[in-house]
Write an enzyme that holds these catalytic residues in place. Structure first.
Site, PDB file in Angstrom:
ATOM      1  N   SER A   1      39.247  50.947  28.241  1.00 35.62           N
ATOM      2  CA  SER A   1      40.689  50.677  28.243  1.00 35.62           C
ATOM      3  C   SER A   1      41.436  51.929  27.819  1.00 35.62           C
ATOM      4  O   SER A   1      40.902  52.746  27.048  1.00 35.62           O
ATOM      5  CB  SER A   1      41.023  49.541  27.266  1.00 35.62           C
ATOM      6  OG  SER A   1      42.417  49.420  27.068  1.00 35.62           O
TER       7      SER A   1
ATOM      8  N   TYR B   1      40.807  45.481  19.252  1.00 31.08           N
ATOM      9  CA  TYR B   1      40.433  45.626  20.664  1.00 31.08           C
ATOM     10  C   TYR B   1      40.135  47.079  21.009  1.00 31.08           C
ATOM     11  O   TYR B   1      39.125  47.387  21.653  1.00 31.08           O
ATOM     12  CB  TYR B   1      41.570  45.096  21.533  1.00 31.08           C
ATOM     13  CG  TYR B   1      41.366  45.277  23.010  1.00 31.08           C
ATOM     14  CD1 TYR B   1      40.452  44.487  23.706  1.00 31.08           C
ATOM     15  CD2 TYR B   1      42.086  46.236  23.724  1.00 31.08           C
ATOM     16  CE1 TYR B   1      40.266  44.657  25.076  1.00 31.08           C
ATOM     17  CE2 TYR B   1      41.913  46.409  25.080  1.00 31.08           C
ATOM     18  CZ  TYR B   1      40.995  45.617  25.756  1.00 31.08           C
ATOM     19  OH  TYR B   1      40.809  45.785  27.102  1.00 31.08           O
TER      20      TYR B   1
ATOM     21  N   THR C   1      29.225  41.243  34.775  1.00 23.57           N
ATOM     22  CA  THR C   1      29.527  40.338  33.667  1.00 23.57           C
ATOM     23  C   THR C   1      31.035  40.184  33.569  1.00 23.57           C
ATOM     24  O   THR C   1      31.793  41.126  33.804  1.00 23.57           O
ATOM     25  CB  THR C   1      28.959  40.853  32.329  1.00 23.57           C
ATOM     26  OG1 THR C   1      29.643  42.049  31.943  1.00 23.57           O
ATOM     27  CG2 THR C   1      27.463  41.137  32.443  1.00 23.57           C
ATOM     28  N   GLY C   2      31.483  38.972  33.236  1.00 22.50           N
ATOM     29  CA  GLY C   2      32.919  38.711  33.240  1.00 22.50           C
ATOM     30  C   GLY C   2      33.471  38.761  34.652  1.00 22.50           C
ATOM     31  O   GLY C   2      34.486  39.405  34.910  1.00 22.50           O
ATOM     32  N   GLY C   3      32.803  38.055  35.562  1.00 20.08           N
ATOM     33  CA  GLY C   3      33.139  38.168  36.973  1.00 20.08           C
ATOM     34  C   GLY C   3      33.878  36.993  37.574  1.00 20.08           C
ATOM     35  O   GLY C   3      33.957  36.896  38.795  1.00 20.08           O
ATOM     36  N   THR C   4      34.433  36.106  36.750  1.00 15.13           N
ATOM     37  CA  THR C   4      35.063  34.902  37.303  1.00 15.13           C
ATOM     38  C   THR C   4      36.557  35.056  37.568  1.00 15.13           C
ATOM     39  O   THR C   4      37.168  34.177  38.176  1.00 15.13           O
ATOM     40  CB  THR C   4      34.863  33.692  36.364  1.00 15.13           C
ATOM     41  OG1 THR C   4      35.437  33.984  35.079  1.00 15.13           O
ATOM     42  CG2 THR C   4      33.384  33.369  36.206  1.00 15.13           C
TER      43      THR C   4
ATOM     44  N   GLY D   1      40.175  38.157  37.544  1.00 16.33           N
ATOM     45  CA  GLY D   1      40.694  39.497  37.311  1.00 16.33           C
ATOM     46  C   GLY D   1      39.883  40.600  37.972  1.00 16.33           C
ATOM     47  O   GLY D   1      39.461  40.504  39.121  1.00 16.33           O
ATOM     48  N   ILE D   2      39.684  41.686  37.230  1.00 20.94           N
ATOM     49  CA  ILE D   2      38.997  42.869  37.753  1.00 20.94           C
ATOM     50  C   ILE D   2      37.566  42.537  38.154  1.00 20.94           C
ATOM     51  O   ILE D   2      37.074  43.006  39.191  1.00 20.94           O
ATOM     52  CB  ILE D   2      39.012  43.994  36.701  1.00 20.94           C
ATOM     53  CG1 ILE D   2      40.445  44.461  36.445  1.00 20.94           C
ATOM     54  CG2 ILE D   2      38.136  45.162  37.138  1.00 20.94           C
ATOM     55  CD1 ILE D   2      40.604  45.343  35.215  1.00 20.94           C
ATOM     56  N   GLY D   3      36.884  41.731  37.342  1.00 17.30           N
ATOM     57  CA  GLY D   3      35.505  41.378  37.654  1.00 17.30           C
ATOM     58  C   GLY D   3      35.390  40.658  38.981  1.00 17.30           C
ATOM     59  O   GLY D   3      34.540  40.985  39.818  1.00 17.30           O
TER      60      GLY D   3
END
Length: 268
Positions: free
Chosen positions: A149, A162, A24-27, A29-31
Site C-alpha cells: 500500500s 495498517y 488469496t483474498g480473491g472474492t 476488489g483487486i483480488g
C-alpha cells in the site's frame, strides 16, 4: 493438421493458457479482478476468501477453472490446509498472489491490543506463513506478488497499524526475493493508492466514512481520481509474468501519490 489450422488454434489460446495461480483474498476488489483476468486468458486459479457466502457466490459465477476455497489467513490451521488443497487441486503453480488483508481507520488513542493483533495476524503473519506453505509448489520461473500500500511509505492519520502491516510485507518481498533467487522464483509487490473497491480499502467503515475517504482520495491523488481494481490487476500480472528480469521491487499503482507532485507539476 495444416499450418493454417495450427495458427488459428494458437490465436485462440489465452496469454496464460496452462498457467496455474493462487490468489488469496480473491472474492472481491483487486483480488477478484486479477482472478477474472487470469481466467479470461486461460489460467486455472484457486482463490480464497474468509466469508463463506462470498466464496459461494464467486464459485457459482466463475467457470470450472476457478476453485474457490474458504480460508482464514489468521488461522495457521487453515493455512496448512490450504497448502494441501492447492497441492490436490493444482499441483505445482506459476503464481502466488498474496492479496488478503484487512484495514480500519483507527487513531492511536483508540487502537486496542485486540485490533492490533488481528491486523497483524491477517495481513502479516498470515501472509508470511501462506508463502512458507506454498513456496514448495511454485515452479522454477514462477513468482510471488504481494499487495502492499502507499500507506507503507507515507503517513495518514488513523492508518498506523495498517501501514505497519503493509510495511512488513514490503520487507518480506525484498528478503524473500533474495532468499528464493536460487530457486528461480521472483518476488515483487504492487502498492495501490486509492482504489475504487467495495470497501474502499477500509474494512469496517460506514458508507458515510467511505464517501469522505473517496473524496479525500481524489484530492490527494495527483491524477485527480481513484484507480480501478483492473488497473491494479494489470500491474500484478505484469510483475507475475512479464517482468522476468525484476525481483524485490514494489510497483506503485497510485495515480502519482508516491511521486509527491506539486500543483504546478500536475498542470504541466
Amino acid at each position: 493438421m495444416n499450418n493454417i489450422h495450427k495458427k488459428i488454434i494458437n490465436m485462440k489460446q489465452g496469454k496464460y493458457e496452462g498457467k496455474k495461480a493462487v490468489v488469496t483474498g480473491g472474492t472481491h476488489g483487486i483480488g477478484l479482478a486479477t482472478v477474472k483476468m487470469l481466467l479470461a486468458e486461460g489460467a486455472e486459479v484457486l482463490l480464497t476468501g474468509r466469508n463463506p457466502a462470498n466464496v459461494e457466490q464467486v464459485r457459482r459465477t466463475l467457470g470450472d477453472r476457478a476453485h474457490a476455497v474458504v480460508s482464514d489467513a489468521a488461522s495457521i490451521t487453515d493455512i496448512k490446509a490450504l497448502g494441501n488443497i492447492v497441492r490436490e487441486k493444482l499441483g505445482n503453480i506459476d503464481l502466488l498472489y498474496i492479496n488478503v488483508g484487512i484495514s480500519s481507520l483507527t487513531l492511536l488513542e483508540t487502537v486496542t491490543p485486540e485490533t492490533y493483533d488481528q491486523a497483524f495476524a491477517v495481513n502479516t503473519r498470515g501472509s508470511y506463513f501462506t508463502v512458507q506453505q506454498l513456496v514448495p509448489l511454485i515452479i522454477r520461473g514462477g513468482s510471488i506478488v504481494f499487495t502492499t500500500s502507499v500507506a507503507d511509505n507515507s503517513g495518514y492519520a488513523g492508518m498506523s497499524v495498517y501501514a505497519g502491516t503493509k510495511a512488513a510485507l514490503r520487507a518480506f518481498a525484498k528478503n524473500f526475493a533474495a532468499e528464493l533467487l536460487p530457486k528461480g522464483i521472483r518476488v515483487n509487490a504492487v502498492s495501490p493508492g486509492f482504489i475504487d473497491t467495495p470497501t474502499m480499502g477500509v474494512t469496517d467503515a460506514t458508507e458515510a466514512e467511505r464517501d469522505a475517504f473517496r473524496k479525500a482520495g481524489d484530492l490527494l491523488t495527483p491524477m485527480g481520481r481513484h484507480g480501478s481494481p483492473e488497473e491494479v490487476a494489470k500491474a500484478v500480472l505484469f510483475l507475475a509474468f512479464d517482468a522476468t528480469f525484476t525481483t524485490g521491487e514494489e510497483l506503485l499503482v497510485d495515480g502519482g501519490i508516491g511521486q509527491q507532485l506539486t500543483p504546478a507539476e500536475k498542470l504541466a
